[in-house]
Design an enzyme around this catalytic site. Sequence first.
Site, short mmCIF file in Angstrom:
data_model
loop_
_atom_site.label_atom_id
_atom_site.label_comp_id
_atom_site.label_asym_id
_atom_site.label_seq_id
_atom_site.Cartn_x
_atom_site.Cartn_y
_atom_site.Cartn_z
N GLU A 80 28.56 51.47 40.55
CA GLU A 80 27.68 51.25 41.83
C GLU A 80 28.28 50.74 42.81
O GLU A 80 29.92 50.52 42.75
CB GLU A 80 26.97 49.84 41.14
N CYS A 93 31.36 47.68 49.57
CA CYS A 93 32.02 47.15 48.34
C CYS A 93 32.22 48.52 47.30
O CYS A 93 30.89 48.87 46.95
CB CYS A 93 30.97 46.15 47.78
N CYS A 100 34.93 47.21 32.91
CA CYS A 100 36.02 46.48 33.29
C CYS A 100 36.58 45.98 31.93
O CYS A 100 35.82 45.56 30.90
CB CYS A 100 35.47 45.23 34.02
N CYS A 104 35.59 38.46 32.27
CA CYS A 104 35.41 36.89 32.86
C CYS A 104 33.92 36.74 32.46
O CYS A 104 32.97 37.33 32.36
CB CYS A 104 35.47 37.19 34.29
N CYS A 107 30.54 37.06 34.57
CA CYS A 107 30.46 38.35 35.45
C CYS A 107 29.68 39.24 34.28
O CYS A 107 30.02 39.45 33.38
CB CYS A 107 31.88 38.94 35.80
N CYS A 326 27.53 39.89 44.40
CA CYS A 326 28.75 39.87 43.52
C CYS A 326 28.26 39.63 42.11
O CYS A 326 27.57 38.67 41.71
CB CYS A 326 29.52 38.59 43.82
N1 SAH Z 1 38.15 42.50 39.23
C1 SAH Z 1 38.14 42.13 40.75
C2 SAH Z 1 37.06 42.78 41.62
C3 SAH Z 1 35.79 42.43 41.25
S1 SAH Z 1 35.47 41.44 42.88
C4 SAH Z 1 38.15 40.75 40.87
O1 SAH Z 1 38.15 39.97 39.66
O2 SAH Z 1 38.60 39.99 42.00
C5 SAH Z 1 33.95 40.69 42.18
C6 SAH Z 1 34.07 39.17 42.70
O3 SAH Z 1 32.61 38.63 42.35
C7 SAH Z 1 34.97 38.64 42.08
O4 SAH Z 1 35.58 37.40 42.73
C8 SAH Z 1 34.33 38.03 40.89
O5 SAH Z 1 34.77 37.01 40.14
C9 SAH Z 1 32.91 37.63 41.50
N2 SAH Z 1 31.83 37.38 40.78
C10 SAH Z 1 31.64 38.30 39.29
N3 SAH Z 1 30.59 37.74 38.71
C11 SAH Z 1 30.04 36.97 39.67
C12 SAH Z 1 28.58 36.35 39.66
N4 SAH Z 1 27.87 36.47 38.74
N5 SAH Z 1 28.23 35.50 40.62
C13 SAH Z 1 29.29 35.37 41.55
N6 SAH Z 1 30.43 36.15 41.70
C14 SAH Z 1 30.92 36.68 40.74
#
Ligand code: SAH
Length: 358
Positions: A80, A93, A100, A104, A107, A326
């Site tokens: 996406e 974005c 991945c 986390c 996520c 995000c």
């Molecule tokens: N792997 C990289 C790139 C992903 S960026 C990283 O971790 O930075 C996506 C951003 O959105 C990251 O800061 C991630 O932690 C955040 N994110 C992931 N899941 C989320 C959610 N459910 N709600 C809000 N932010 C989230």
Amino acid sequence: MQGFFTALGEKPFRARQVMQWIHQRGVTDFQQMTDLSKALRNRLEQTAEVRLPEVSVDQQSSDGTRKWLLHVDGVDNAIECVMIPEDNRMTLCVSSQVGCTLNCSFCSTAKQGFNRNLSTAEIIGQVYLAHHALLADGYEQGVTNVVMMGMGEPLLNYDAVMSALNIMCDDFAYGLSKRRVTISTAGVVPAIERLDQSTDVSLAVSLHAPNDELRNQLVPINKKYPIKQLLDACKTYVQGHGRRRITFEYVMLEGINDSLDHARQLVKLLSGVPSKLNLIPFNPFPHTEYRCSDKATIDRFRDYVNQRGIVTVTRKTRGDDIDAACGQLVGKVRDRSRRSLKHQISINNLTGQMNAAN
Ligand code: SAH
């Protein structure tokens, strides 16, 4: 590209011409590249191809955010990519991997497991598609900013991401200034150290917790590269670059990391690092146990940190009606890590328990 033309016995400057045709004019048919000789056009047609990711779904949110689902291996895998319009900016974005590996806990991409890295072509192909879609819609500038914040961990696909960043910033392609291109990482420390030698784009770090104990739970790569190592690498990255600051991302999870005590710890932690803080309201997805902190809690956290000299903003949630916010990017991943299976089993158990309780 210059190497490619030299190998064909052509002058290296052909690379610039073809880059401009493809990325600036959006021409993918070699026969239409009229400043190349007919013989070279034919040769290119026989030896090369310009292939874009295939658009499977193109969705527009009520707030103007636009999301593309792109097939990358026939219909097996999809990624996406999201365009976020804002004042006079068009931020794209971009995804770097199919799925991945980092897992986390908050996520949704993580729940899908991992299939493979994207190639440079697949990464820059996202920029191509969005940029030319904007131009076709009458936006003169096209894409103005890129954030590597889509699916995947960009620093675990280092070489392909670096090449794609070079094309984004190249004057013969998209000509974006380094400050308008941001890499976001969950904290792959050795790659941050290496980054300093490869590029000077902006760096964002997904911190999400002010101490190792909590960060280990939220961002498991922290067990390998704990906060102190991460912040040391960040300090080195900004050193010698006057205006450079690290953007720290911090997702607001109700009752987990959002208290004033967490804010206090955070201020102390970031005191030696030139930083900005981005608070991200948690975006929910099916079967997550987390909830987003309420507005008053987020504002209190923001004000506390702001008042202590760290510029802090709350990121606006965009595109959530089309699951483009995000952490909501899921694409389609033919999982090879079997993590999606584990997730499915835990959902089934949960649903089983709920049915039993009813
Ligand atoms: N792997 C990289 C790139 C992903 S960026 C990283 O971790 O930075 C996506 C951003 O959105 C990251 O800061 C991630 O932690 C955040 N994110 C992931 N899941 C989320 C959610 N459910 N709600 C809000 N932010 C989230």
